[in-house]
Design a protein around this motif. Structure first.
Motif, PDB file in Angstrom:
ATOM      1  N   ALA A  93       0.838  -1.210   0.000  1.00 56.74           N
ATOM      2  CA  ALA A  93       0.000   0.000   0.000  1.00 56.74           C
ATOM      3  C   ALA A  93       0.868   1.254   0.000  1.00 56.74           C
ATOM      4  O   ALA A  93       0.514   2.272  -0.617  1.00 56.74           O
ATOM      5  CB  ALA A  93      -0.933  -0.005   1.208  1.00 56.74           C
ATOM      6  N   THR A 140     -16.768   5.034  -1.910  1.00 53.31           N
ATOM      7  CA  THR A 140     -15.745   3.988  -1.822  1.00 53.31           C
ATOM      8  C   THR A 140     -16.027   3.001  -0.701  1.00 53.31           C
ATOM      9  O   THR A 140     -15.793   1.796  -0.856  1.00 53.31           O
ATOM     10  CB  THR A 140     -14.353   4.621  -1.630  1.00 53.31           C
ATOM     11  N   SER A 153     -11.426  -3.608  -0.813  1.00 51.27           N
ATOM     12  CA  SER A 153     -10.636  -2.386  -1.001  1.00 51.27           C
ATOM     13  C   SER A 153      -9.586  -2.553  -2.092  1.00 51.27           C
ATOM     14  O   SER A 153      -9.293  -1.615  -2.841  1.00 51.27           O
ATOM     15  CB  SER A 153      -9.957  -1.995   0.317  1.00 51.27           C
ATOM     16  N   LYS A 154      -9.020  -3.743  -2.201  1.00 46.99           N
ATOM     17  CA  LYS A 154      -7.975  -3.979  -3.199  1.00 46.99           C
ATOM     18  C   LYS A 154      -8.514  -3.787  -4.608  1.00 46.99           C
ATOM     19  O   LYS A 154      -7.891  -3.097  -5.433  1.00 46.99           O
ATOM     20  CB  LYS A 154      -7.403  -5.379  -3.032  1.00 46.99           C
ATOM     21  N   LEU A 168      -9.094  -0.197  -5.351  1.00 49.82           N
ATOM     22  CA  LEU A 168      -7.836   0.512  -5.552  1.00 49.82           C
ATOM     23  C   LEU A 168      -7.284   0.260  -6.951  1.00 49.82           C
ATOM     24  O   LEU A 168      -6.802   1.181  -7.628  1.00 49.82           O
ATOM     25  CB  LEU A 168      -6.822   0.086  -4.488  1.00 49.82           C
ATOM     26  N   ALA A 218      -9.070   5.647  -5.384  1.00 49.14           N
ATOM     27  CA  ALA A 218      -7.765   5.157  -4.954  1.00 49.14           C
ATOM     28  C   ALA A 218      -7.385   5.638  -3.560  1.00 49.14           C
ATOM     29  O   ALA A 218      -6.971   4.835  -2.710  1.00 49.14           O
ATOM     30  CB  ALA A 218      -6.701   5.580  -5.963  1.00 49.14           C
ATOM     31  N   SER A 273      -9.597   3.984  -0.680  1.00 53.59           N
ATOM     32  CA  SER A 273      -9.378   2.557  -0.462  1.00 53.59           C
ATOM     33  C   SER A 273      -7.968   2.270   0.039  1.00 53.59           C
ATOM     34  O   SER A 273      -7.759   1.368   0.850  1.00 53.59           O
ATOM     35  CB  SER A 273      -9.635   1.790  -1.766  1.00 53.59           C
ATOM     36  N   MET A 274      -6.989   3.048  -0.404  1.00 57.31           N
ATOM     37  CA  MET A 274      -5.619   2.849   0.033  1.00 57.31           C
ATOM     38  C   MET A 274      -5.476   3.081   1.539  1.00 57.31           C
ATOM     39  O   MET A 274      -4.836   2.301   2.243  1.00 57.31           O
ATOM     40  CB  MET A 274      -4.709   3.798  -0.735  1.00 57.31           C
ATOM     41  N   ALA A 330      -0.906  -2.181  -6.974  1.00 55.59           N
ATOM     42  CA  ALA A 330      -2.092  -2.529  -6.181  1.00 55.59           C
ATOM     43  C   ALA A 330      -2.444  -3.999  -6.313  1.00 55.59           C
ATOM     44  O   ALA A 330      -3.015  -4.597  -5.391  1.00 55.59           O
ATOM     45  CB  ALA A 330      -3.270  -1.655  -6.608  1.00 55.59           C
TER      46      ALA A 330
END
Length: 490
Positions: free
Chosen positions: A271, A329, A338-339, A342, A380, A383-384, A457
C-alpha cells in the motif's frame, strides 16, 4: 459552553467525525491554496521565483517530518491530546501567515503550518478507536478522500479569494476553520482508549527527520540547483546513509518510533508503494495542470490564457469527482474489497493522462481529464487508506497511516521535481514558457506512473477487517460503548 464531562458518556461518533473532517479539510486547503497564486505572492512579497517556491518547500519539509512523528506520539500519549496540539499549530501558523508582509515570516509560518500533517494519522487513529467496526472503512475512506478534495478545492478557491479579498485571506479562512476545530476537539473528541506504552525514541525521530529533509530538499530543489550538482548529490547521499542508520536504530530499539516489522507487513509495504506512485500522479497534476491552462496562448503558442479563478474552474470536475467517489468507496469496498477498488482507481486515473498526452489543445479535453482524475483518485485514495488501517493493530494506526500519508508526500515531491525538469528543457530568456512538447512528455510520465500504481495494487494481499489482530484474527481492543454505537444511526 462547558466541556462535556468524560464520565457522562462518550460523544456520538458522528459528532467526533464532523470535528475531524473540519480539521482535515483546513489542512488540505492549506496544502494547495498557495500553488496557483505563487506569482501573485512573489509580486506582493517583493521576492524572486526561486525564493517564493520555498512557501511550498518549507511546508512540504515540515509536514514530512511531523506526520509520522506526531502520529506515533499520539499512539502513545493520546490521540486527542496531540490532535489539539496539531490544530493549535495550524491555527498559529495560519495567523502568522495572515499578518505576514515579508517572505521570511511567511516561510516561517508555512513551517509551523506543516505541523498540521499530524492531523491525518491522528484522525485515522481516532476513527478506529471510536467507530463501530462496520463503520471504520467508510469513515476512513471519506476522510482520505477529503485530503484530496481539499487539495482540489484549494485550487478553486484561491482565485476568488485573491480577486475579491487579498492574499492574506488565503490563510485567514483556514485559520478560522482550525480555530473552530480546536475548540470542538476540546469539547467533543474523547480521550484515546487505545495507547501504546513506552517512551518516545527521540534519537530515531531525529534520524527520521534528517533523512526525510535531505531527500525532499534534494527532489524539490533538483530542477533549480541541477540534478548533477554537488549539493543535490550530497543530499541524496546523506539521505541514503542516514536512512540506513535510522532503520538499524529502529530494529534494535525496544520501543521503536516506527516498528520495522509493521512496515514489512505485505499489505502495508505494498500500500505504501501504491501511495508513492499515486503521490507522484496527484500532486504533480494539481501543480502543473493549472499552470498549463494559465499559460498565455498568444505568447506561448499553446495554453488557454486562463486567470487564477478560471483555472480553478477547470479543476472543479476533479474536486467533485473525488468527493463523490470518496463517499461511495466505503460501500464499494465493502462489496468488492478495497484492493479491487484501488486497482480500478489506478486504471481509471491512467486514462485522463493518456487523453492529455494525445492532445490538450481544447477545453473539453481538460474538462474530460479533470473529471476522470476525480473518479480515479477518489477511489484510490480512500481505499488505500482503508487497507493500511485494516492491516495493522489498533495501537499502530496513527504511525502506519502517518507513514502512508508521508510516502504520498514524498511521491508528490519526486513527481513535481521530475515534471519541473521535463518542462525546464527549452526554456530560455527569450522564450520563458516551456515548449508544448514538455507538457506532452509530462502527461506520458504521469500515464506510466498511474499504470505502475495499478500494477502495484495487484500485489496487495487480502487483509482482515478493521480491528482484527493480525496473528490471531480475534477482535481488536474493546471499545467503550461499542454495542450502543453499533445500534445507533449513522
Amino acid at each position: 459552553m462547558p466541556r462535556i464531562p468524560r464520565t457522562a458518556g462518550r460523544p456520538h461518533y458522528n459528532v467526533t467525525f464532523a470535528v475531524l473532517l473540519l480539521g482535515v479539510g483546513a489542512y488540505s486547503l492549506l496544502q494547495s491554496m498557495v500553488v496557483p497564486v505563487l506569482a501573485t505572492l512573489m509580486e506582493h512579497l517583493h521576492t524572486t521565483q526561486e525564493t517564493v517556491t520555498w512557501l511550498m518547500t518549507a511546508y512540504l519539509l515540515s509536514a514530512s517530518v511531523a506526520t509520522p512523528i506526531l502520529g506515533r506520539i499520539g499512539d502513545r500519549a493520546g490521540k486527542e491530546r496531540m490532535l489539539l496540539v496539531t490544530l493549535v499549530a495550524l491555527t498559529a501558523g495560519s495567523a502568522l501567515a495572515g499578518v505576514s508582509n515579508s517572505i521570511g515570516w511567511m516561510i516561517v509560518a508555512r513551517v509551523i503550518q506543516g505541523l498540521g500533517g499530524g492531523v491525518l494519522p491522528l484522525a485515522f487513529g481516532i476513527i478506529r478507536d471510536e467507530f463501530p467496526i462496520a463503520k471504520v472503512r467508510g469513515a476512513v475512506g471519506v476522510t482520505a478522500a477529503l485530503t484530496a478534495v481539499g487539495g482540489g478545492l484549494g485550487l478553486i478557491l484561491a482565485g476568488p479569494i485573491v480577486d475579491h479579498l487579498d492574499y492574506h485571506w488565503l490563510f485567514w479562512l483556514p485559520m478560522i476553520m482550525t480555530a473552530v476545530a480546536t475548540v470542538a476537539t476540546f469539547l467533543f473528541v474523547p480521550e484515546s482508549p487505545v495507547r501504546t506504552p513506552g517512551k518516545i525514541s527521540w534519537g530515531a525521530a531525529a534520524l527520521l527527520s534528517i533523512w526525510l529533509v535531505a531527500l525532499l530538499l534534494a527532489v524539490s530543489e533538483g530542477p533549480t540547483w541541477g540534478w548533477g550538482s554537488a549539493r543535490i548529490l550530497g543530499l541524496f547521499a546523506a539521505a541514503v546513509v542516514v536512512a540506513v542508520l535510522w532503520v538499524l536504530v529502529e530494529l534494535r530499539s525496544q520501543a521503536p518510533l516506527i516498528d520495522m516489522r509493521m512496515m514489512r507487513i505485505p499489505a502495508v509495504w505494498t500500500a505504501n508503494l501504491v501511495a508513492l506512485l499515486f503521490g507522484v500522479v496527484m500532486y504533480t497534476a494539481m501543480t502543473f495542470l493549472p499552470q498549463l491552462v494559465q499559460t498565455p496562448a498568444k505568447l506561448a503558442g499553446y495554453g488557454f490564457t486562463a486567470s487564477i479563478t478560471q483555472s480553478g474552474v477547470y479543476m472543479l470536475p476533479m474536486t467533485i469527482g473525488m468527493f463523490v467517489l470518496g463517499v461511495l468507496t466505503g460501500p464499494l469496498a465493502a462489496r468488492y474489497g478495497s484492493k479491487l477498488v484501488l486497482i480500478a482507481g489506478g486504471l481509471i486515473t491512467m486514462v485522463p493522462f493518456l487523453v492529455l498526452s494525445l492532445g490538450h489543445d481544447h477545453s473539453w479535453q481538460i474538462y474530460l481529464a479533470s473529471s476522470l482524475m476525480g473518479v480515479g483518485m477518489g477511489l484510490a485514495f480512500s481505499s488505500m487508506s482503508s487497507i493500511v488501517v485494516e492491516a495493522v493493530p489498533a495501537e499502530q494506526t496513527g504511525v502506519a497511516s502517518g507513514m502512508n500519508a508521508n510516502i504520498r508526500t514524498i511521491g508528490g515531491a519526486i513527481g513535481s521535481g521530475v515534471a519541473a525538469s521535463i518542462l525546464a528543457n527549452g526554456v530560455t530568456a527569450a522564450h520563458p514558457f516551456p515548449p508544448d512538447s514538455g507538457y506532452t512528455d509530462t502527461f506520458w510520465f504521469l500515464t506510466g506512473s498511474a499504470l505502475l500504481a495499478a500494477a502495484a495494487a495487484v500485489l496487495i494481499p487480502a487483509v482482515r477487517g478493521a480491528g482484527a489482530d493480525r496473528s490471531t484474527g480475534t477482535p481488536g481492543p474493546d471499545r467503550k460503548a461499542t454495542a450502543d454505537k453499533e445500534s445507533a444511526p449513522a
